[in-house]
Scaffold this motif. Structure first.
Motif, PDB file in Angstrom:
ATOM      1  N   ASP A  71     -14.802   3.142   1.837  1.00 51.01           N
ATOM      2  CA  ASP A  71     -15.876   2.440   2.538  1.00 51.01           C
ATOM      3  C   ASP A  71     -16.514   3.370   3.572  1.00 51.01           C
ATOM      4  O   ASP A  71     -17.709   3.289   3.834  1.00 51.01           O
ATOM      5  CB  ASP A  71     -15.335   1.190   3.234  1.00 51.01           C
ATOM      6  CG  ASP A  71     -14.729   0.207   2.241  1.00 51.01           C
ATOM      7  OD1 ASP A  71     -15.346  -0.018   1.179  1.00 51.01           O
ATOM      8  OD2 ASP A  71     -13.638  -0.313   2.521  1.00 51.01           O
ATOM      9  N   GLU A  72     -15.693   4.211   4.160  1.00 55.10           N
ATOM     10  CA  GLU A  72     -16.144   5.247   5.086  1.00 55.10           C
ATOM     11  C   GLU A  72     -15.320   6.495   4.815  1.00 55.10           C
ATOM     12  O   GLU A  72     -14.153   6.399   4.447  1.00 55.10           O
ATOM     13  CB  GLU A  72     -15.960   4.823   6.548  1.00 55.10           C
ATOM     14  CG  GLU A  72     -16.668   3.540   6.942  1.00 55.10           C
ATOM     15  CD  GLU A  72     -16.352   3.146   8.373  1.00 55.10           C
ATOM     16  OE1 GLU A  72     -16.085   4.053   9.196  1.00 55.10           O
ATOM     17  OE2 GLU A  72     -16.324   1.937   8.657  1.00 55.10           O
ATOM     18  N   ALA A  73     -15.913   7.661   5.005  1.00 51.01           N
ATOM     19  CA  ALA A  73     -15.182   8.915   4.824  1.00 51.01           C
ATOM     20  C   ALA A  73     -15.856   9.992   5.649  1.00 51.01           C
ATOM     21  O   ALA A  73     -17.078  10.141   5.614  1.00 51.01           O
ATOM     22  CB  ALA A  73     -15.155   9.310   3.351  1.00 51.01           C
ATOM     23  N   LEU A  90       0.866  -1.171   0.000  1.00 47.73           N
ATOM     24  CA  LEU A  90       0.000   0.000   0.000  1.00 47.73           C
ATOM     25  C   LEU A  90       0.907   1.226   0.000  1.00 47.73           C
ATOM     26  O   LEU A  90       1.712   1.403   0.911  1.00 47.73           O
ATOM     27  CB  LEU A  90      -0.902  -0.003   1.238  1.00 47.73           C
ATOM     28  CG  LEU A  90      -1.769   1.239   1.458  1.00 47.73           C
ATOM     29  CD1 LEU A  90      -2.867   1.313   0.400  1.00 47.73           C
ATOM     30  CD2 LEU A  90      -2.365   1.232   2.858  1.00 47.73           C
ATOM     31  N   ARG A  91       0.771   2.067  -1.009  1.00 46.79           N
ATOM     32  CA  ARG A  91       1.615   3.253  -1.122  1.00 46.79           C
ATOM     33  C   ARG A  91       0.832   4.486  -0.687  1.00 46.79           C
ATOM     34  O   ARG A  91      -0.249   4.765  -1.217  1.00 46.79           O
ATOM     35  CB  ARG A  91       2.126   3.432  -2.553  1.00 46.79           C
ATOM     36  CG  ARG A  91       3.029   2.291  -2.997  1.00 46.79           C
ATOM     37  CD  ARG A  91       3.673   2.548  -4.352  1.00 46.79           C
ATOM     38  NE  ARG A  91       4.511   1.425  -4.728  1.00 46.79           N
ATOM     39  CZ  ARG A  91       5.768   1.246  -4.355  1.00 46.79           C
ATOM     40  NH1 ARG A  91       6.335   2.166  -3.586  1.00 46.79           N
ATOM     41  NH2 ARG A  91       6.451   0.198  -4.719  1.00 46.79           N
ATOM     42  N   LEU A  92       1.411   5.209   0.259  1.00 52.18           N
ATOM     43  CA  LEU A  92       0.756   6.394   0.804  1.00 52.18           C
ATOM     44  C   LEU A  92       1.716   7.570   0.755  1.00 52.18           C
ATOM     45  O   LEU A  92       2.931   7.407   0.824  1.00 52.18           O
ATOM     46  CB  LEU A  92       0.321   6.154   2.249  1.00 52.18           C
ATOM     47  CG  LEU A  92      -0.686   5.020   2.478  1.00 52.18           C
ATOM     48  CD1 LEU A  92      -0.951   4.847   3.963  1.00 52.18           C
ATOM     49  CD2 LEU A  92      -1.985   5.289   1.737  1.00 52.18           C
ATOM     50  N   PRO A 103      -9.345  -4.104  16.451  1.00 51.96           N
ATOM     51  CA  PRO A 103      -7.953  -4.472  16.743  1.00 51.96           C
ATOM     52  C   PRO A 103      -7.179  -5.021  15.549  1.00 51.96           C
ATOM     53  O   PRO A 103      -5.950  -4.948  15.527  1.00 51.96           O
ATOM     54  CB  PRO A 103      -8.083  -5.515  17.854  1.00 51.96           C
ATOM     55  CG  PRO A 103      -9.478  -6.051  17.723  1.00 51.96           C
ATOM     56  CD  PRO A 103     -10.306  -4.913  17.240  1.00 51.96           C
ATOM     57  N   GLU A 104      -7.850  -5.569  14.561  1.00 51.63           N
ATOM     58  CA  GLU A 104      -7.155  -6.153  13.416  1.00 51.63           C
ATOM     59  C   GLU A 104      -6.991  -5.169  12.260  1.00 51.63           C
ATOM     60  O   GLU A 104      -6.326  -5.485  11.278  1.00 51.63           O
ATOM     61  CB  GLU A 104      -7.926  -7.382  12.907  1.00 51.63           C
ATOM     62  CG  GLU A 104      -8.105  -8.472  13.947  1.00 51.63           C
ATOM     63  CD  GLU A 104      -6.776  -9.017  14.437  1.00 51.63           C
ATOM     64  OE1 GLU A 104      -5.850  -9.105  13.602  1.00 51.63           O
ATOM     65  OE2 GLU A 104      -6.659  -9.336  15.625  1.00 51.63           O
ATOM     66  N   ARG A 105      -7.598  -3.994  12.371  1.00 50.59           N
ATOM     67  CA  ARG A 105      -7.595  -3.058  11.248  1.00 50.59           C
ATOM     68  C   ARG A 105      -6.273  -2.292  11.187  1.00 50.59           C
ATOM     69  O   ARG A 105      -5.860  -1.668  12.162  1.00 50.59           O
ATOM     70  CB  ARG A 105      -8.746  -2.064  11.371  1.00 50.59           C
ATOM     71  CG  ARG A 105      -8.744  -0.990  10.274  1.00 50.59           C
ATOM     72  CD  ARG A 105      -9.828   0.036  10.504  1.00 50.59           C
ATOM     73  NE  ARG A 105     -11.147  -0.498  10.213  1.00 50.59           N
ATOM     74  CZ  ARG A 105     -12.280   0.175  10.397  1.00 50.59           C
ATOM     75  NH1 ARG A 105     -12.249   1.401  10.905  1.00 50.59           N
ATOM     76  NH2 ARG A 105     -13.437  -0.371  10.098  1.00 50.59           N
ATOM     77  N   CYS A 159     -10.453   2.573   3.508  1.00 53.47           N
ATOM     78  CA  CYS A 159     -10.437   2.093   2.132  1.00 53.47           C
ATOM     79  C   CYS A 159      -9.503   0.891   2.039  1.00 53.47           C
ATOM     80  O   CYS A 159      -8.439   0.871   2.679  1.00 53.47           O
ATOM     81  CB  CYS A 159     -10.003   3.189   1.163  1.00 53.47           C
ATOM     82  SG  CYS A 159      -8.426   3.972   1.548  1.00 53.47           S
ATOM     83  N   GLY A 160      -9.917  -0.091   1.295  1.00 50.04           N
ATOM     84  CA  GLY A 160      -9.112  -1.292   1.160  1.00 50.04           C
ATOM     85  C   GLY A 160      -8.848  -1.991   2.476  1.00 50.04           C
ATOM     86  O   GLY A 160      -7.835  -2.670   2.638  1.00 50.04           O
ATOM     87  N   GLY A 161      -9.728  -1.802   3.436  1.00 49.01           N
ATOM     88  CA  GLY A 161      -9.565  -2.410   4.748  1.00 49.01           C
ATOM     89  C   GLY A 161      -8.626  -1.663   5.667  1.00 49.01           C
ATOM     90  O   GLY A 161      -8.348  -2.122   6.780  1.00 49.01           O
TER      91      GLY A 161
END
Length: 331
Positions: free
Chosen positions: A182-184, A108-110, A241-243, A200-202
């Motif tokens: 998914d949420e914003a 994942l590139r940020l 906890p897993e996010r 986004c993307g989990g």
């Protein structure tokens, strides 16, 4: 050559006295600068000096070497002690990190980039984003003009956007993403300054930009902003906890400040970096390292591992971008 009259110092004596005077003056300056950093948790000026630890290390090293050169060993020892006072709190960030322990999944590139509100080099900003090609980019000090330009120029690559541009101040903000949200949401903490949170993307990604700590009011505001943000992140870590969680932006604090370390402890996050990563991100034009500060950061939780770290090029702003590639860790 005539000898100096009795009772009158020669040139060598004069140089010796001058060297000793300069050594004492340098050590006094180093000691005062070091002592002034000790109450950095409580006073803005002390925190400012704590953020300048690299610069103080450079000055301290010069003073110690000069003292050793003129054989002023006691002064050199005092300077070395001050040097260690700055070095010890920096050690956790100076330990190189590696990219081991990550899965083989696509990274994942940020990217976070403070573009400077009055910067009109829109093409250079767009080119920087295209060069890094992040999955998501947080843009700080986003003006309405740049927001419109990027929304048009990057429409195909970044169809998912949430922004709050601002022209009259330095706290416009936007998130441009290849990944669907998914949420914003937008939110504010202690000031009328917008932060953005998306899932986004989990992955949960938060973009933020507290006030600079210039003066007592700015210092208190930045610290409160970081404290409230840390509490928000800590609660979300317990709920999910897993996010994977990423917090990025211009934090107006260096890794050498006690408030940086307090934010990491309270949030449960750590700075995403590879290697030593002390390249300045603010006032780094022309790679003038001694005069720049590391103010722009990307924080992650233990679900992620940094496998790439990059400080960007000059885009006409007083900041440079920071980008990372992140992979999920093995469980």
């Amino acid at each position: 050559m005539k000898a100096s009259p009795p009772g009158m110092p020669g040139l060598s004596d004069w140089l010796t006295n001058l060297s000793q005077f300069l050594a004492r003056l340098g050590v006094i300056a180093v000691v005062l600068g070091t002592l002034a950093t000790l109450p950095a948790r409580w006073y803005w000026f002390s925190d400012l000096l704590a953020n300048l630890r690299i610069q103080q290390l450079i000055a301290g090293a010069i003073v110690v070497l000069f003292c050793l050169f003129i054989k002023q060993f006691r002064l050199a020892l005092i300077g070395a002690l001050c040097f260690s006072v700055h070095l010890v709190p920096m050690m956790p960030e100076l330990v190189p990190t590696s990219a081991s322990g990550a899965t083989a999944d696509a990274p994942l590139r940020l990217m976070t980039i403070n573009v400077l509100t009055r910067n009109h080099a829109y093409q250079r900003v767009a080119d920087e984003i295209r060069q890094v090609d992040p999955d998501l980019v947080a843009i700080l000090e986003l003006s309405s003009g740049l927001n419109a330009y990027l929304s048009r120029e990057l429409a195909d690559a970044y169809p998912h956007r949430l922004s709050s541009p601002e022209d009259s101040g330095n706290f416009g903000i936007g998130v441009f993403s290849k990944l669907a949200f998914d949420e914003a949401r937008m939110f504010q903490l202690n000031e009328n300054i917008t932060s953005i949170e998306v899932v986004c993307g989990g992955n949960q990604v938060v973009a933020t930009h507290p006030l600079p700590p210039m003066g007592s009011d700015g210092f208190q505001s930045r610290n409160q902003h970081l404290s409230l943000l840390a509490a928000r992140i800590s609660q979300q870590r317990h709920e999910f906890p897993e996010r994977p969680i990423v917090v990025l932006g211009d934090f107006n604090v260096t890794p050498w400040s006690p408030h940086f370390r307090r934010f990491q402890r309270a949030s449960g996050l750590h700075r995403a970096k590879l290697g030593i990563a002390v390249t300045p991100t603010w006032y780094a034009r022309g790679s003038d390292f001694p005069f720049g500060l590391v103010l722009d950061h990307i924080f992650i939780n233990d679900s992620l591992r940094c496998v790439e770290y990059r400080v960007g090029d000059d885009i006409g702003s007083d900041h440079r971008s920071v980008s990372v590639a992140l992979r999920r860790t093995r469980f």
